[in-house]
Design a protein around this motif. Structure first.
Motif, PDB file in Angstrom:
ATOM      1  N   SER A 197      31.072  12.179   9.857  1.00 54.43           N
ATOM      2  CA  SER A 197      30.882  12.137  11.308  1.00 54.43           C
ATOM      3  C   SER A 197      31.066  10.722  11.833  1.00 54.43           C
ATOM      4  N   LYS A 198      30.512   9.746  11.107  1.00 49.86           N
ATOM      5  CA  LYS A 198      30.680   8.353  11.528  1.00 49.86           C
ATOM      6  C   LYS A 198      32.142   7.932  11.440  1.00 49.86           C
ATOM      7  N   ALA A 199      32.812   8.312  10.348  1.00 49.80           N
ATOM      8  CA  ALA A 199      34.235   7.969  10.195  1.00 49.80           C
ATOM      9  C   ALA A 199      35.074   8.662  11.256  1.00 49.80           C
ATOM     10  N   LEU A 254      39.267  13.297  11.797  1.00 47.76           N
ATOM     11  CA  LEU A 254      38.661  13.952  10.634  1.00 47.76           C
ATOM     12  C   LEU A 254      37.854  15.187  11.029  1.00 47.76           C
ATOM     13  N   TYR A 255      38.166  15.763  12.166  1.00 53.13           N
ATOM     14  CA  TYR A 255      37.379  16.907  12.630  1.00 53.13           C
ATOM     15  C   TYR A 255      37.367  18.062  11.632  1.00 53.13           C
ATOM     16  N   PRO A 256      38.497  18.456  11.008  1.00 52.13           N
ATOM     17  CA  PRO A 256      38.438  19.567  10.028  1.00 52.13           C
ATOM     18  C   PRO A 256      37.487  19.273   8.871  1.00 52.13           C
ATOM     19  N   GLU A 257      37.507  18.014   8.388  1.00 51.14           N
ATOM     20  CA  GLU A 257      36.630  17.662   7.284  1.00 51.14           C
ATOM     21  C   GLU A 257      35.156  17.690   7.719  1.00 51.14           C
ATOM     22  N   VAL A 258      34.894  17.194   8.914  1.00 49.82           N
ATOM     23  CA  VAL A 258      33.520  17.212   9.436  1.00 49.82           C
ATOM     24  C   VAL A 258      33.024  18.649   9.571  1.00 49.82           C
ATOM     25  N   TYR A 259      33.898  19.516  10.073  1.00 52.30           N
ATOM     26  CA  TYR A 259      33.518  20.923  10.252  1.00 52.30           C
ATOM     27  C   TYR A 259      33.226  21.588   8.902  1.00 52.30           C
ATOM     28  N   SER A 260      34.072  21.308   7.892  1.00 55.13           N
ATOM     29  CA  SER A 260      33.864  21.903   6.568  1.00 55.13           C
ATOM     30  C   SER A 260      32.550  21.430   5.951  1.00 55.13           C
ATOM     31  N   ALA A 261      32.249  20.130   6.112  1.00 55.32           N
ATOM     32  CA  ALA A 261      30.997  19.595   5.585  1.00 55.32           C
ATOM     33  C   ALA A 261      29.797  20.227   6.284  1.00 55.32           C
ATOM     34  N   LEU A 262      29.936  20.460   7.588  1.00 58.43           N
ATOM     35  CA  LEU A 262      28.858  21.091   8.341  1.00 58.43           C
ATOM     36  C   LEU A 262      28.640  22.529   7.878  1.00 58.43           C
TER      37      LEU A 262
END
Length: 250
Positions: A97-99, A107-115
């Motif tokens: 999220s910070k990155a 990096l929205y797809p990665e943030v969403y997957s982590a969430l």
């Protein structure tokens, strides 16, 4: 007729009153026409024993009891692992999220997957918390943290995810001892990989110096290799024994 009480319930039948007490015992009180009553408290184990003798429940053997103990141990291990995965998912989500904020939401797809991973962990832990085993563990023990071997395995920069997963599984099986005694088939079952993939993974881990065959053998037939996880670079394993990637000792 059944009457609910603060601690349990009372069932009255002709000549007998059955009461569930707050400590889990069952009190049997004989109701007599003359003055005075006689009663006895019965432990749940005694109740089950009577039910087994009357054929109302199947008799539980020592093997069955050990199976329940083993199952409880596996469930508790899964609970601890899930809490650790939850902590890692939360850390990953915060980091991404910070990155993402610094890189204009690239990096929205990665943030969403982590969430999504974090939400899944929260859901599973919430389900565990509703079970008696989890509740008892929370009351009697502090929150568990990953072992030294698990934390070390998580940090290893391995190219293939299957090999990384294999190392994580071995670290989990090793626990605090940092020594993993597991057959190829057991590792295959734990990681949902076929034997060939496990053998290839063991060779990669050995070539990378991350696992070492101690030369010891365990199991009923003394054919299961005992691996040391190289978390301590000062460790000097025995010179005897050789890692065999055909599934048998050399």
């Amino acid at each position: 007729m059944t009457t609910l009480t603060t601690d349990g319930w009372i069932e009255e039948i002709p000549g007998l009153e059955i009461e569930l007490l707050g400590n889990g015992n069952v009190r049997l009180t004989e109701k007599a026409d003359f003055e005075g009553e006689s009663w006895v408290d019965v432990h749940p184990i005694h109740v089950r024993f009577i039910a087994e003798k009357l054929g109302l429940l199947p008799t539980r053997t020592a093997c069955d009891a050990q199976g329940l103990i083993d199952l409880r141990s596996e469930v508790e291990g899964l609970q601890r692992c899930m809490k650790w995965v939850q902590a890692q998912a939360d850390s990953l989500h915060k980091m991404l999220s910070k990155a993402n904020d610094r890189h204009d939401h690239e990096l929205y797809p990665e943030v969403y997957s982590a969430l999504e991973l974090l939400n899944f962990c929260d859901f599973q832990i919430d389900a565990f918390e509703k079970t008696g085993i989890w509740a008892a563990e929370r009351q009697s023990e502090p929150a568990s943290s990953p072992s030294k071997g698990q934390a070390w395995a998580w940090q290893q920069p391995l190219e293939k995810s299957s090999t990384k997963f294999l190392l994580m599984a071995m670290a989990h099986l090793a626990g605090d001892s940092e020594r993993c005694s597991a057959s190829v088939q057991e590792l295959a079952d734990k990681t949902s990989q076929d034997r060939k993939t496990v053998l290839e993974g063991l060779k990669r881990l050995s070539d990378a110096g991350l696992i070492v065959d101690t030369g010891e053998r365990s199991g009923a037939t003394k054919s299961v290799a005992v691996y040391w996880l190289a978390t301590d670079l000062n460790y000097e394993p025995p010179k005897t024994g050789q890692l065999n990637f055909e599934g048998e000792d050399k």
